[in-house]
Motif scaffolding. Sequence first.
Motif, PDB file in Angstrom:
ATOM      1  N   VAL A 187      10.363   9.355  -6.912  1.00  0.00           N
ATOM      2  CA  VAL A 187      12.120   8.890  -7.324  1.00  0.00           C
ATOM      3  C   VAL A 187      12.376   8.007  -8.301  1.00  0.00           C
ATOM      4  CG1 VAL A 187      13.706   8.230  -5.298  1.00  0.00           C
ATOM      5  CG2 VAL A 187      11.676   9.511  -4.562  1.00  0.00           C
ATOM      6  N   MET A 188      13.027   8.601  -9.004  1.00  0.00           N
ATOM      7  CA  MET A 188      13.996   7.683  -9.997  1.00  0.00           C
ATOM      8  C   MET A 188      15.198   7.215  -9.425  1.00  0.00           C
ATOM      9  SD  MET A 188      12.568   9.638 -14.017  1.00  0.00           S
ATOM     10  CE  MET A 188      12.855   7.535 -14.783  1.00  0.00           C
ATOM     11  N   ASN A 189      15.873   5.726 -10.116  1.00  0.00           N
ATOM     12  CA  ASN A 189      16.924   5.657  -9.784  1.00  0.00           C
ATOM     13  C   ASN A 189      17.382   4.694 -10.612  1.00  0.00           C
ATOM     14  OD1 ASN A 189      19.727   4.753  -8.477  1.00  0.00           O
ATOM     15  ND2 ASN A 189      18.384   2.868  -7.563  1.00  0.00           N
ATOM     16  N   LYS A 190      18.211   4.710 -11.555  1.00  0.00           N
ATOM     17  CA  LYS A 190      18.579   2.857 -12.746  1.00  0.00           C
ATOM     18  C   LYS A 190      17.451   3.367 -13.448  1.00  0.00           C
ATOM     19  CE  LYS A 190      21.283   1.103  -9.785  1.00  0.00           C
ATOM     20  NZ  LYS A 190      21.985  -0.166  -8.935  1.00  0.00           N
ATOM     21  N   GLY A 191      17.020   4.667 -14.140  1.00  0.00           N
ATOM     22  CA  GLY A 191      15.147   4.298 -15.038  1.00  0.00           C
ATOM     23  C   GLY A 191      14.569   4.430 -14.953  1.00  0.00           C
ATOM     24  N   ARG A 192      14.238   3.405 -13.401  1.00  0.00           N
ATOM     25  CA  ARG A 192      12.369   3.486 -13.238  1.00  0.00           C
ATOM     26  C   ARG A 192      12.383   4.059 -11.491  1.00  0.00           C
ATOM     27  NH1 ARG A 192      11.341  -1.919 -14.108  1.00  0.00           N
ATOM     28  NH2 ARG A 192      12.044  -2.866 -15.834  1.00  0.00           N
ATOM     29  N   VAL A 193      11.261   3.871 -11.826  1.00  0.00           N
ATOM     30  CA  VAL A 193      10.948   4.592 -10.889  1.00  0.00           C
ATOM     31  C   VAL A 193      10.801   3.961  -9.532  1.00  0.00           C
ATOM     32  CG1 VAL A 193       8.299   6.253  -9.135  1.00  0.00           C
ATOM     33  CG2 VAL A 193       9.048   5.963 -11.412  1.00  0.00           C
ATOM     34  N   GLU A 194      11.088   3.920  -8.128  1.00  0.00           N
ATOM     35  CA  GLU A 194      11.349   3.353  -7.225  1.00  0.00           C
ATOM     36  C   GLU A 194      10.294   3.495  -6.116  1.00  0.00           C
ATOM     37  OE1 GLU A 194      14.922   2.425  -4.622  1.00  0.00           O
ATOM     38  OE2 GLU A 194      15.445   1.974  -6.680  1.00  0.00           O
ATOM     39  N   GLN A 195       9.861   4.836  -5.882  1.00  0.00           N
ATOM     40  CA  GLN A 195       8.680   4.825  -5.036  1.00  0.00           C
ATOM     41  C   GLN A 195       7.607   6.401  -5.880  1.00  0.00           C
ATOM     42  OE1 GLN A 195       9.104   4.687  -0.920  1.00  0.00           O
ATOM     43  NE2 GLN A 195       7.355   4.910  -0.609  1.00  0.00           N
ATOM     44  N   MET A 196       7.090   6.067  -5.421  1.00  0.00           N
ATOM     45  CA  MET A 196       6.546   7.459  -5.975  1.00  0.00           C
ATOM     46  C   MET A 196       4.437   7.542  -5.135  1.00  0.00           C
ATOM     47  SD  MET A 196       4.851   8.877  -9.584  1.00  0.00           S
ATOM     48  CE  MET A 196       2.699   7.268  -9.720  1.00  0.00           C
ATOM     49  N   GLY A 197       5.095   9.534  -4.639  1.00  0.00           N
ATOM     50  CA  GLY A 197       3.697   9.382  -3.623  1.00  0.00           C
ATOM     51  C   GLY A 197       3.778  11.299  -3.329  1.00  0.00           C
ATOM     52  N   ASP A 198       3.179  11.330  -2.139  1.00  0.00           N
ATOM     53  CA  ASP A 198       2.995  12.879  -1.394  1.00  0.00           C
ATOM     54  C   ASP A 198       4.089  13.070  -1.161  1.00  0.00           C
ATOM     55  OD1 ASP A 198       2.532  12.835   1.417  1.00  0.00           O
ATOM     56  OD2 ASP A 198       0.960  11.215   0.707  1.00  0.00           O
ATOM     57  N   PRO A 199       4.889  14.167  -0.922  1.00  0.00           N
ATOM     58  CA  PRO A 199       6.439  13.858   0.040  1.00  0.00           C
ATOM     59  C   PRO A 199       6.145  13.148   1.124  1.00  0.00           C
ATOM     60  CG  PRO A 199       5.928  15.720  -1.449  1.00  0.00           C
ATOM     61  CD  PRO A 199       4.882  15.172  -1.588  1.00  0.00           C
ATOM     62  N   ARG A 200       5.278  14.037   2.304  1.00  0.00           N
ATOM     63  CA  ARG A 200       5.286  13.529   3.357  1.00  0.00           C
ATOM     64  C   ARG A 200       5.128  11.713   3.633  1.00  0.00           C
ATOM     65  NH1 ARG A 200       4.695  15.341   7.921  1.00  0.00           N
ATOM     66  NH2 ARG A 200       3.777  17.368   7.330  1.00  0.00           N
ATOM     67  N   GLU A 201       4.308  10.971   2.916  1.00  0.00           N
ATOM     68  CA  GLU A 201       5.025   9.998   2.348  1.00  0.00           C
ATOM     69  C   GLU A 201       5.767   8.801   2.216  1.00  0.00           C
ATOM     70  OE1 GLU A 201       3.061   5.959  -0.773  1.00  0.00           O
ATOM     71  OE2 GLU A 201       1.528   8.136  -0.372  1.00  0.00           O
ATOM     72  N   LEU A 202       6.573   9.154   1.194  1.00  0.00           N
ATOM     73  CA  LEU A 202       8.111   9.428   1.181  1.00  0.00           C
ATOM     74  C   LEU A 202       8.848   9.007   1.846  1.00  0.00           C
ATOM     75  CD1 LEU A 202       8.191  10.221  -2.722  1.00  0.00           C
ATOM     76  CD2 LEU A 202       6.962   8.325  -2.343  1.00  0.00           C
ATOM     77  N   TYR A 203       8.731  10.775   2.371  1.00  0.00           N
ATOM     78  CA  TYR A 203       9.461  10.636   3.674  1.00  0.00           C
ATOM     79  C   TYR A 203       9.741   9.541   4.782  1.00  0.00           C
ATOM     80  CZ  TYR A 203      12.796  13.023   7.103  1.00  0.00           C
ATOM     81  OH  TYR A 203      13.385  13.004   7.860  1.00  0.00           O
ATOM     82  N   GLU A 204       8.333   9.880   5.027  1.00  0.00           N
ATOM     83  CA  GLU A 204       8.060   8.879   6.682  1.00  0.00           C
ATOM     84  C   GLU A 204       8.184   7.284   6.528  1.00  0.00           C
ATOM     85  OE1 GLU A 204       7.667  10.297   9.161  1.00  0.00           O
ATOM     86  OE2 GLU A 204       7.560  12.600   9.270  1.00  0.00           O
ATOM     87  N   LEU A 205       7.777   6.871   5.083  1.00  0.00           N
ATOM     88  CA  LEU A 205       7.187   5.313   4.717  1.00  0.00           C
ATOM     89  C   LEU A 205       8.365   5.321   4.053  1.00  0.00           C
ATOM     90  CD1 LEU A 205       6.427   3.277   7.414  1.00  0.00           C
ATOM     91  CD2 LEU A 205       4.417   2.928   5.454  1.00  0.00           C
ATOM     92  N   PRO A 206       9.009   5.192   3.978  1.00  0.00           N
ATOM     93  CA  PRO A 206       9.734   4.563   2.311  1.00  0.00           C
ATOM     94  C   PRO A 206       9.867   3.164   2.037  1.00  0.00           C
ATOM     95  CG  PRO A 206      11.856   5.496   3.650  1.00  0.00           C
ATOM     96  CD  PRO A 206      10.590   5.711   4.618  1.00  0.00           C
ATOM     97  N   ARG A 207       9.941   2.597   0.711  1.00  0.00           N
ATOM     98  CA  ARG A 207       9.864   0.941   0.916  1.00  0.00           C
ATOM     99  C   ARG A 207      11.242   0.600   0.164  1.00  0.00           C
ATOM    100  NH1 ARG A 207       4.371   2.087  -1.564  1.00  0.00           N
ATOM    101  NH2 ARG A 207       5.436   2.569  -3.785  1.00  0.00           N
ATOM    102  N   THR A 208      11.789   1.576  -0.715  1.00  0.00           N
ATOM    103  CA  THR A 208      13.473   0.958  -0.209  1.00  0.00           C
ATOM    104  C   THR A 208      14.776   1.874   0.256  1.00  0.00           C
ATOM    105  OG1 THR A 208      13.748   2.306  -2.659  1.00  0.00           O
ATOM    106  CG2 THR A 208      12.515   0.391  -2.911  1.00  0.00           C
TER     107      THR A 208
END
Length: 383
Positions: free
Chosen positions: A219-240
Amino acid sequence: MVQQVQEVAQTGDNSGQDLVLSHVTKRFSDFVAVDDLSLTIPAGSFFALLGPSGCGKTTTLRMVAGLEQPSSGTISIGGRDVTSLPSHQREVNTVFQSYALFPHMSILDNVSFGLKRRRVRNPDAMAKEALEMVELGHLAARKPVQLSGGQQQRVALARALVNRPAVLLLDEPLGALDMKLRRQMQVELKAIQTDVGLTFIHVTHDQEEAMTMADTVAVMNKGRVEQMGDPRELYELPRTAFVANFLGKSNLMRGPITEDLGDAVAVDVSGVRVVLPKSRSAAHAGSAVVGVRPEKMRILDIDDAAYSPTANQLVGRVVDASFTGIITEYIVDVPGVGMVGTFSQNLGQRPAAPGERVRLLWEPEFSFGLPGDEEPAEGTDAV
């Protein structure tokens, strides 16, 4: 069909062709489109760059393709530095949203065009195999104008795959299709990628598209990767907050952490005690932004007999109820918190009406915790 795919796409071993971007930055005058980006994309994976317009995902793709030169940093494929190589010398092909087919050529000639330019032996035979791979062999003699949008997209894919790239770049390839066809092509693209075993890098702003097809999402935002992982991990446990809001919908609520419960913490959200596991929280002291996905909540009438006291409960008044067939989506105004969204499956129960007071309940294990300095509205239209 798998055998044909392997003959077309894997003649010449592309195994071990990891794509590595190391500290890549791209500036356009004073604007930084991509900011010190480092990524390793394993060979044979389906990788998605996901983000809103202007986040840098398409610029990243163009640098990998050789259509843009990084301001700094390096790009390598299979250990070979390709940063300064022109696009035609890279083992990369791109499928664009526009398809870019030659309208005056037959479908077969479109697919074999690049092979003939490179004087590859048996170009028509290879092109026919590629068309069979995407189940369009019977349309080889037609012109692009005689095909549907989905068929043209498959032709563009066959034309790219027939060149046996180490990396296939997909630049919003489904954006021009209607919703039903887009969903069908998502399944077909993933099946083809699994069969051929090539590295696919898919650029999209469509969250469902990325989650449906990709093994790994960045997931990119303002030229950087905010978080990277498998889709379920990103959805269930976002870090930002940005990831929580951009990848689906989230209810985010800020408050001080008031109790250490051993393997959990309690947060005071406008006088409501909200409990969440420490393993699902980035903050264990100070303050936190507590998140919960709308579908994880239950909505009950304020006097519902099924109600039993729980830490994670909000009381508010229904502002809007939208029936969508499978579910009803509610917006509830909770004093001190604001508007909270929840989904309820339509199982025959009486729906809550605007103006009614209701309870919103959820289990602690459905909560996630972000650092207390996160802006809850980040990644929404409110920012």
